[in-house]
Scaffold this motif. Structure first.
Motif, mmCIF file in Angstrom:
data_model
loop_
_atom_site.group_PDB
_atom_site.id
_atom_site.type_symbol
_atom_site.label_atom_id
_atom_site.label_comp_id
_atom_site.label_asym_id
_atom_site.label_seq_id
_atom_site.Cartn_x
_atom_site.Cartn_y
_atom_site.Cartn_z
ATOM 1 N N PRO A 83 0.805 -1.227 0.000
ATOM 2 C CA PRO A 83 0.000 0.000 0.000
ATOM 3 C C PRO A 83 0.835 1.272 0.000
ATOM 4 O O PRO A 83 0.376 2.325 -0.461
ATOM 5 C CB PRO A 83 -0.832 -0.124 1.277
ATOM 6 C CG PRO A 83 -0.081 -1.074 2.155
ATOM 7 C CD PRO A 83 0.567 -2.035 1.214
ATOM 8 N N GLN A 84 2.072 1.177 0.514
ATOM 9 C CA GLN A 84 2.944 2.352 0.485
ATOM 10 C C GLN A 84 3.246 2.781 -0.946
ATOM 11 O O GLN A 84 3.425 3.974 -1.239
ATOM 12 C CB GLN A 84 4.248 2.044 1.228
ATOM 13 C CG GLN A 84 4.031 1.735 2.698
ATOM 14 C CD GLN A 84 5.245 1.127 3.371
ATOM 15 O OE1 GLN A 84 5.958 1.790 4.108
ATOM 16 N NE2 GLN A 84 5.491 -0.144 3.111
ATOM 17 N N SER A 91 -5.505 2.922 7.986
ATOM 18 C CA SER A 91 -4.085 2.701 7.737
ATOM 19 C C SER A 91 -3.617 3.469 6.503
ATOM 20 O O SER A 91 -2.443 3.857 6.421
ATOM 21 C CB SER A 91 -3.793 1.206 7.586
ATOM 22 O OG SER A 91 -4.516 0.650 6.507
ATOM 23 N N GLY A 92 -4.514 3.723 5.551
ATOM 24 C CA GLY A 92 -4.139 4.503 4.380
ATOM 25 C C GLY A 92 -3.687 5.910 4.728
ATOM 26 O O GLY A 92 -2.925 6.528 3.973
ATOM 27 N N TRP A 120 0.103 6.217 4.855
ATOM 28 C CA TRP A 120 0.809 6.354 3.576
ATOM 29 C C TRP A 120 0.539 7.736 2.979
ATOM 30 O O TRP A 120 1.421 8.318 2.348
ATOM 31 C CB TRP A 120 0.385 5.236 2.631
ATOM 32 C CG TRP A 120 0.119 3.918 3.318
ATOM 33 C CD1 TRP A 120 -0.954 3.100 3.145
ATOM 34 C CD2 TRP A 120 0.950 3.250 4.296
ATOM 35 N NE1 TRP A 120 -0.863 1.991 3.941
ATOM 36 C CE2 TRP A 120 0.294 2.052 4.669
ATOM 37 C CE3 TRP A 120 2.169 3.563 4.896
ATOM 38 C CZ2 TRP A 120 0.809 1.166 5.593
ATOM 39 C CZ3 TRP A 120 2.691 2.676 5.832
ATOM 40 C CH2 TRP A 120 2.026 1.489 6.172
ATOM 41 N N TRP A 121 -0.658 8.268 3.165
ATOM 42 C CA TRP A 121 -1.008 9.625 2.727
ATOM 43 C C TRP A 121 -0.095 10.641 3.392
ATOM 44 O O TRP A 121 0.378 11.585 2.765
ATOM 45 C CB TRP A 121 -2.471 9.872 3.087
ATOM 46 C CG TRP A 121 -3.090 11.174 2.678
ATOM 47 C CD1 TRP A 121 -3.682 11.465 1.481
ATOM 48 C CD2 TRP A 121 -3.253 12.351 3.489
ATOM 49 N NE1 TRP A 121 -4.186 12.742 1.495
ATOM 50 C CE2 TRP A 121 -3.938 13.306 2.711
ATOM 51 C CE3 TRP A 121 -2.879 12.685 4.787
ATOM 52 C CZ2 TRP A 121 -4.261 14.577 3.194
ATOM 53 C CZ3 TRP A 121 -3.202 13.947 5.273
ATOM 54 C CH2 TRP A 121 -3.883 14.877 4.482
ATOM 55 N N PHE A 174 -7.962 9.662 -0.529
ATOM 56 C CA PHE A 174 -7.470 8.358 -0.097
ATOM 57 C C PHE A 174 -8.484 7.785 0.899
ATOM 58 O O PHE A 174 -8.702 8.375 1.960
ATOM 59 C CB PHE A 174 -6.110 8.494 0.591
ATOM 60 C CG PHE A 174 -4.933 8.369 -0.333
ATOM 61 C CD1 PHE A 174 -4.982 8.852 -1.622
ATOM 62 C CD2 PHE A 174 -3.752 7.768 0.108
ATOM 63 C CE1 PHE A 174 -3.894 8.743 -2.473
ATOM 64 C CE2 PHE A 174 -2.654 7.651 -0.738
ATOM 65 C CZ PHE A 174 -2.722 8.132 -2.030
ATOM 66 N N GLY A 177 -9.972 4.082 2.802
ATOM 67 C CA GLY A 177 -9.906 2.648 3.044
ATOM 68 C C GLY A 177 -11.204 1.977 2.644
ATOM 69 O O GLY A 177 -12.267 2.619 2.553
ATOM 70 N N CYS A 191 -9.453 7.081 -4.466
ATOM 71 C CA CYS A 191 -8.531 5.951 -4.393
ATOM 72 C C CYS A 191 -8.914 5.069 -3.205
ATOM 73 O O CYS A 191 -8.874 5.515 -2.053
ATOM 74 C CB CYS A 191 -7.101 6.462 -4.251
ATOM 75 S SG CYS A 191 -5.893 5.176 -3.909
ATOM 76 N N PHE A 222 -8.305 1.684 -0.956
ATOM 77 C CA PHE A 222 -7.374 0.626 -0.541
ATOM 78 C C PHE A 222 -8.195 -0.601 -0.159
ATOM 79 O O PHE A 222 -8.828 -0.632 0.910
ATOM 80 C CB PHE A 222 -6.537 1.092 0.643
ATOM 81 C CG PHE A 222 -5.531 2.161 0.321
ATOM 82 C CD1 PHE A 222 -4.183 1.855 0.222
ATOM 83 C CD2 PHE A 222 -5.925 3.471 0.106
ATOM 84 C CE1 PHE A 222 -3.248 2.831 -0.087
ATOM 85 C CE2 PHE A 222 -5.000 4.456 -0.188
ATOM 86 C CZ PHE A 222 -3.659 4.137 -0.293
#
Length: 600
Positions: A368-369, A391-392, A395-396, A439, A441, A472, A474
């Motif tokens: 996901p990163q 969790s996204g 990475w954001w 972003f 999830g 987007c 995930f």
């Protein structure tokens, strides 16, 4: 004769409101008729749920600096607004909510959908008032807006449905008890005491290793923050709500701080002897200097919030930009740049490590990163970025490098699930020519994001265009952030009964609605998927099948959390995969310290 409802909308328009986000119900029938007669001034935007309407109002305030406005019917509709309104309250955004109520005649009778709305909204609102006479409407609306702007908070206007349909009274009768208000408000200049400014300068001038932490309160002070950082030879860490204060391509910007922060921020905070906080209420003491390690200076416009996160030596109650401008002439440029050079080296090493983490996939599942890392270099100019909670968000925060002019926000203090998608929709309504990327999830998208794709469909002609609008998603079939929190904070293994969620074809759902759907499951095609989405010319749901077993590793592992994570792993259904990925990611980090690594 116009009705009270018509006057209400006219007054909203005079206060600059162009769009009101909401959902219909018979408790606001009078207002709905008035919206029809208003002919789009202001416009009623139909969300799929009152909660997301309130999120949209909050996002409008965040991205425009104007008052966001939402409307809901009595009873259940009003209740649904609360989560979005608390998001605005906790992130200090001016929002006015207009809610219906049962007829005055029926109040107190346990009538259908009768809720004590003044009590319900008492905590979330800085101002909450019910209009029980047409002559009240003018001053209640005016005071609601003045309060929302002054306190940067929520104001709630309650209007019984019979009052909505009474004859309007634009000017109340000139008699005892009447008041006469006006539309208008101006932002004040708020400056701290000069002696406190001098005290702050003495602290900052004496420090050898100055660290700065900025939040959304510094959003209008970019040039001043940069000048202070240059004078003091400081590095600048950014709280999540302060992501857009400074661009990430400045060599001394260490990025995010805290559990989802960067190692560069963590090293700076651990090594500093002076802390300057500007416009941030970052709450996590374990990621700030140990008490007694550093002297402190804080700037905050709210005196109630100053010096309550770290013991400060100087408390500057004032507007960030005005206060920094007054402080700058008192600061001396530090000749020794060793501290700054160390920070810049740590920043380069952090970016290198983050890129290497993102470049490592495990089997055929997407890291996901990499989703964020591949987007970062592709970010369109002037993009507006939103994120949901999950969790996204890690990475954001870590892998997207903002450039000058880019905007970014999320639910910072409430950290609720659900706002990422409505934030993006509101941003696109406010700025139809700017790229917008969310972003989200899969848990949050299932919660309310999928429904709001119907809102996108409804307004497709206005939300489409050459500027990208991308949601987007995930897809890891796991409520991933909470899963990792169970492991690290509770010492429990993943509980599939609460954490597993259904695999839903999000891209296919978008296609059913007439939107563009793209699904990517191949680690080698992440960049291609982004290229396709960013050039689609219409709203896109971009679904990535991502690895649920890649941990959002914090900058350093707290001893107690490490012990709990080890305990959880003993019985975790994904123990083998977690161990493999965790070891590999740590080895990748270690490799960066070998000779020749971490240099660019």
């Amino acid at each position: 004769m116009t009705q009270v409802a018509d006057f209400v909308l006219q007054r909203l328009s005079e206060w600059g409101v162009q769009r009101v986000y909401g959902y219909p119900g018979d408790g606001i029938n009078g207002l709905l008729g008035a919206f029809d007669r208003a002919d789009g001034d202001p416009e009623f935007i139909q969300a799929r749920h009152e909660e997301t309407a309130a999120f949209m109002a909050c996002a409008h305030a965040k991205f425009t600096g104007e008052v966001g406005c939402c409307v809901a019917t009595s009873g259940p509709g009003a209740i649904h607004l609360l989560n979005g309104l608390y998001d605005a309250k906790l992130d200090h955004q001016p929002v006015v909510a207009v809610v219906g109520q049962q007829k005055r005649l029926s109040l107190g009778t346990h009538y259908q959908q009768e809720i004590a709305l003044d009590q319900l909204f008492a905590d979330v609102s800085e101002y909450c008032q019910m209009i029980v006479h047409p002559g009240q409407a003018r001053h209640v609306i005016d005071r609601a807006f003045k309060t929302a702007l002054t306190t940067r908070g929520v104001a709630t206007i309650i209007i019984p449905n019979d009052v909505q349909e009474e004859d309007a009274m634009p000017s109340p009768p000139r008699e005892h008890g009447s008041v006469f208000s006006s539309v208008g408000w101006s932002r004040p200049r708020v400056l701290p005491d000069h002696d406190e400014l001098r005290r702050a300068a003495d602290v900052l001038n004496a420090g050898d290793k100055v660290a700065m932490l900025v939040g959304q309160g510094a959003a209008d002070a970019e040039a001043e923050v940069m000048e202070v950082a240059e004078l003091l030879g400081a590095g600048v860490a950014k709280a999540l709500l302060g992501r857009e204060v400074l661009p990430d391509d400045l060599p001394y910007v260490t990025g995010p701080i805290g559990l989802l922060g960067s190692k560069a921020s963590d090293k700076m905070i651990k090594g500093c002897d002076t802390l300057l906080m500007v416009g941030s209420s970052f709450p996590y003491a374990e990621w700030l200097p140990e008490e007694g390690q550093a002297r402190g200076v804080e700037i905050d416009i709210d005196g109630r919030m100053i010096g309550i996160r770290y013991p400060m030596d100087a408390h500057l109650v004032g507007d960030s930009r005005e206060t920094l401008r007054a402080l700058i002439p008192l600061l001396r440029r530090k000749k020794d740049r060793g501290w700054r050079e160390k920070i810049e080296k740590d920043v380069r090493e952090w970016h290198d490590l983050a890129d290497r983490w993102a470049g490592e996939h495990f089997g055929r599942t997407i890291n996901p990163q990499a989703v964020a890392a591949e987007l970062s270099s592709r970010l369109p100019d002037d993009v507006i970025l939103t994120a949901d909670s999950g969790s996204g968000t890690n990475w954001w925060a870590r892998h997207l490098k903002l450039r000058q002019g880019m905007r970014a926000s999320l639910s910072g203090t409430l950290a609720t699930m659900g706002p990422g998608t409505p934030y993006a929709i509101a941003a696109r309504f406010a700025y139809p020519d700017r790229p917008v990327i969310a972003f989200v999830g899969d848990g949050a998208f299932q919660m309310n994001g999928m429904n709001e794709m119907i809102t996108v469909k409804r307004y497709l002609d206005r939300l489409s265009g050459p500027a990208p609008l991308v949601f987007c998603v995930f897809n890891n079939q796991d409520l991933n952030q909470v899963t990792w929190e169970q492991r690290a904070m509770a010492g429990d293994p993943k509980y599939p009964g609460s954490q597993d969620i259904p695999d839903v074809p999000y891209a296919a759902y978008a296609e059913l609605l007439g939107l563009k759907g793209i699904v990517c499951a191949d680690p080698k095609k992440v960049g291609d998927a982004w290229d396709e989405a960013l050039s689609a010319g219409r709203p896109v749901v971009l679904e990535f099948k991502v690895d649920a077993q890649i941990a959002p590793i914090p900058p350093h592992i707290m001893k107690e959390q490490g012990k709990k994570a080890v305990k959880a792993a003993l019985h975790d259904p994904q123990a083998t995969g977690i161990a493999t990925r965790g070891v590999r990611q740590k080895l990748t980090e270690y490799a960066g310290h070998l000779p020749g690594r971490g240099k660019k």
